[in-house]
Design a protein around this motif. Structure first.
Motif, PDB file in Angstrom:
ATOM      1  N   THR A 177      -4.982  -0.334 -10.001  1.00 34.13           N
ATOM      2  CA  THR A 177      -6.202  -0.411  -9.198  1.00 34.13           C
ATOM      3  C   THR A 177      -7.477  -0.588 -10.021  1.00 34.13           C
ATOM      4  O   THR A 177      -8.544  -0.845  -9.460  1.00 34.13           O
ATOM      5  CB  THR A 177      -6.352   0.863  -8.331  1.00 34.13           C
ATOM      6  OG1 THR A 177      -6.353   2.024  -9.180  1.00 34.13           O
ATOM      7  CG2 THR A 177      -5.231   0.961  -7.300  1.00 34.13           C
ATOM      8  N   SER A 215      -5.987   1.902  -1.742  1.00 37.32           N
ATOM      9  CA  SER A 215      -6.995   1.034  -2.369  1.00 37.32           C
ATOM     10  C   SER A 215      -8.353   1.206  -1.713  1.00 37.32           C
ATOM     11  O   SER A 215      -9.374   1.303  -2.399  1.00 37.32           O
ATOM     12  CB  SER A 215      -6.568  -0.430  -2.291  1.00 37.32           C
ATOM     13  OG  SER A 215      -5.412  -0.646  -3.045  1.00 37.32           O
ATOM     14  N   ALA A 216      -8.373   1.246  -0.387  1.00 41.72           N
ATOM     15  CA  ALA A 216      -9.642   1.407   0.327  1.00 41.72           C
ATOM     16  C   ALA A 216     -10.257   2.772   0.015  1.00 41.72           C
ATOM     17  O   ALA A 216     -11.477   2.887  -0.170  1.00 41.72           O
ATOM     18  CB  ALA A 216      -9.439   1.242   1.825  1.00 41.72           C
ATOM     19  N   TRP A 217      -9.429   3.806  -0.056  1.00 42.51           N
ATOM     20  CA  TRP A 217      -9.905   5.156  -0.373  1.00 42.51           C
ATOM     21  C   TRP A 217     -10.567   5.173  -1.751  1.00 42.51           C
ATOM     22  O   TRP A 217     -11.647   5.723  -1.923  1.00 42.51           O
ATOM     23  CB  TRP A 217      -8.736   6.128  -0.296  1.00 42.51           C
ATOM     24  CG  TRP A 217      -9.054   7.542  -0.632  1.00 42.51           C
ATOM     25  CD1 TRP A 217      -9.839   8.415   0.066  1.00 42.51           C
ATOM     26  CD2 TRP A 217      -8.571   8.273  -1.766  1.00 42.51           C
ATOM     27  NE1 TRP A 217      -9.864   9.641  -0.567  1.00 42.51           N
ATOM     28  CE2 TRP A 217      -9.097   9.578  -1.682  1.00 42.51           C
ATOM     29  CE3 TRP A 217      -7.740   7.948  -2.835  1.00 42.51           C
ATOM     30  CZ2 TRP A 217      -8.815  10.557  -2.638  1.00 42.51           C
ATOM     31  CZ3 TRP A 217      -7.463   8.917  -3.772  1.00 42.51           C
ATOM     32  CH2 TRP A 217      -7.996  10.210  -3.673  1.00 42.51           C
ATOM     33  N   ASN A 268      -9.878  -3.805  -9.597  1.00 46.16           N
ATOM     34  CA  ASN A 268     -10.663  -3.820  -8.357  1.00 46.16           C
ATOM     35  C   ASN A 268     -11.776  -2.777  -8.393  1.00 46.16           C
ATOM     36  O   ASN A 268     -12.874  -3.022  -7.894  1.00 46.16           O
ATOM     37  CB  ASN A 268      -9.771  -3.591  -7.137  1.00 46.16           C
ATOM     38  CG  ASN A 268      -8.896  -4.784  -6.846  1.00 46.16           C
ATOM     39  OD1 ASN A 268      -9.212  -5.911  -7.222  1.00 46.16           O
ATOM     40  ND2 ASN A 268      -7.781  -4.551  -6.187  1.00 46.16           N
ATOM     41  N   GLU A 278     -17.878   3.606  -4.291  1.00 46.28           N
ATOM     42  CA  GLU A 278     -19.170   3.442  -3.629  1.00 46.28           C
ATOM     43  C   GLU A 278     -19.941   4.759  -3.562  1.00 46.28           C
ATOM     44  O   GLU A 278     -21.156   4.786  -3.777  1.00 46.28           O
ATOM     45  CB  GLU A 278     -18.973   2.869  -2.225  1.00 46.28           C
ATOM     46  CG  GLU A 278     -18.558   1.421  -2.238  1.00 46.28           C
ATOM     47  CD  GLU A 278     -18.376   0.839  -0.857  1.00 46.28           C
ATOM     48  OE1 GLU A 278     -18.141   1.594   0.111  1.00 46.28           O
ATOM     49  OE2 GLU A 278     -18.473  -0.396  -0.747  1.00 46.28           O
ATOM     50  N   PRO A 289       0.807  -1.214   0.000  1.00 46.38           N
ATOM     51  CA  PRO A 289       0.000   0.000   0.000  1.00 46.38           C
ATOM     52  C   PRO A 289       0.845   1.272   0.000  1.00 46.38           C
ATOM     53  O   PRO A 289       0.444   2.281  -0.542  1.00 46.38           O
ATOM     54  CB  PRO A 289      -0.816  -0.101   1.285  1.00 46.38           C
ATOM     55  CG  PRO A 289      -0.768  -1.517   1.687  1.00 46.38           C
ATOM     56  CD  PRO A 289       0.478  -2.097   1.096  1.00 46.38           C
ATOM     57  N   TYR A 348      -7.432   5.959   5.306  1.00 48.32           N
ATOM     58  CA  TYR A 348      -7.638   4.770   4.476  1.00 48.32           C
ATOM     59  C   TYR A 348      -6.378   4.453   3.688  1.00 48.32           C
ATOM     60  O   TYR A 348      -5.637   5.354   3.301  1.00 48.32           O
ATOM     61  CB  TYR A 348      -8.760   4.990   3.453  1.00 48.32           C
ATOM     62  CG  TYR A 348     -10.139   5.108   4.030  1.00 48.32           C
ATOM     63  CD1 TYR A 348     -10.795   3.997   4.541  1.00 48.32           C
ATOM     64  CD2 TYR A 348     -10.805   6.331   4.027  1.00 48.32           C
ATOM     65  CE1 TYR A 348     -12.079   4.107   5.045  1.00 48.32           C
ATOM     66  CE2 TYR A 348     -12.090   6.442   4.536  1.00 48.32           C
ATOM     67  CZ  TYR A 348     -12.718   5.329   5.041  1.00 48.32           C
ATOM     68  OH  TYR A 348     -13.990   5.438   5.536  1.00 48.32           O
ATOM     69  N   SER A 349      -6.194   3.180   3.387  1.00 46.29           N
ATOM     70  CA  SER A 349      -5.150   2.813   2.442  1.00 46.29           C
ATOM     71  C   SER A 349      -5.560   3.372   1.085  1.00 46.29           C
ATOM     72  O   SER A 349      -6.742   3.663   0.862  1.00 46.29           O
ATOM     73  CB  SER A 349      -5.012   1.283   2.361  1.00 46.29           C
ATOM     74  OG  SER A 349      -6.125   0.731   1.666  1.00 46.29           O
ATOM     75  N   MET A 407     -11.921   2.634  -3.271  1.00 44.13           N
ATOM     76  CA  MET A 407     -13.157   1.871  -3.197  1.00 44.13           C
ATOM     77  C   MET A 407     -14.273   2.712  -2.572  1.00 44.13           C
ATOM     78  O   MET A 407     -15.441   2.623  -2.984  1.00 44.13           O
ATOM     79  CB  MET A 407     -12.962   0.568  -2.419  1.00 44.13           C
ATOM     80  CG  MET A 407     -11.979  -0.414  -3.065  1.00 44.13           C
ATOM     81  SD  MET A 407     -12.340  -0.831  -4.778  1.00 44.13           S
ATOM     82  CE  MET A 407     -10.992  -0.026  -5.614  1.00 44.13           C
ATOM     83  N   VAL A 408     -13.939   3.553  -1.593  1.00 45.28           N
ATOM     84  CA  VAL A 408     -14.928   4.468  -1.022  1.00 45.28           C
ATOM     85  C   VAL A 408     -15.431   5.417  -2.104  1.00 45.28           C
ATOM     86  O   VAL A 408     -16.637   5.682  -2.213  1.00 45.28           O
ATOM     87  CB  VAL A 408     -14.344   5.250   0.175  1.00 45.28           C
ATOM     88  CG1 VAL A 408     -15.244   6.409   0.587  1.00 45.28           C
ATOM     89  CG2 VAL A 408     -14.106   4.313   1.359  1.00 45.28           C
TER      90      VAL A 408
END
Length: 91
Positions: A28, A72-74, A31, A80, A3, A69-70, A76-77
């Protein structure tokens, strides 16, 4: 990929390094599309959702570090949030 490497790409993107953002995108995108297909109410909206998420990521890359957030997680947020955006859905 660690990350921290993605975080470094976002830090460079915050300085408007297009190559760094392109690398972030390349690493990315699979994903992002996968999640968009899961959360989208309409399969025809997936490209728009992903495109809007990456536009937001480019424009807000400087703010990523403060999110907790990492990378990747950021992202994904962002996917969404764009899937849930009432303006995008025409609501």
């Amino acid at each position: 990929m660690p990350p921290t490497h993605l975080a470094g790409l976002l830090q460079r993107a915050a300085r408007r390094d297009c190559d760094a953002f392109a690398t972030f995108y390349d690493r990315t995108i699979d994903n992002a599309y996968h999640l968009a297909r899961i959360v989208s109410a309409d399969p025809d909206d997936v490209d728009e959702i992903v495109g809007a998420a990456y536009l937001n990521a480019w424009l807000d890359s400087a703010s990523h570090g403060g999110t907790g957030y990492s990378p990747s997680a950021w992202l994904m947020v962002l996917v969404e949030l764009n899937a849930a955006d009432p303006a995008r859905r025409g609501a």
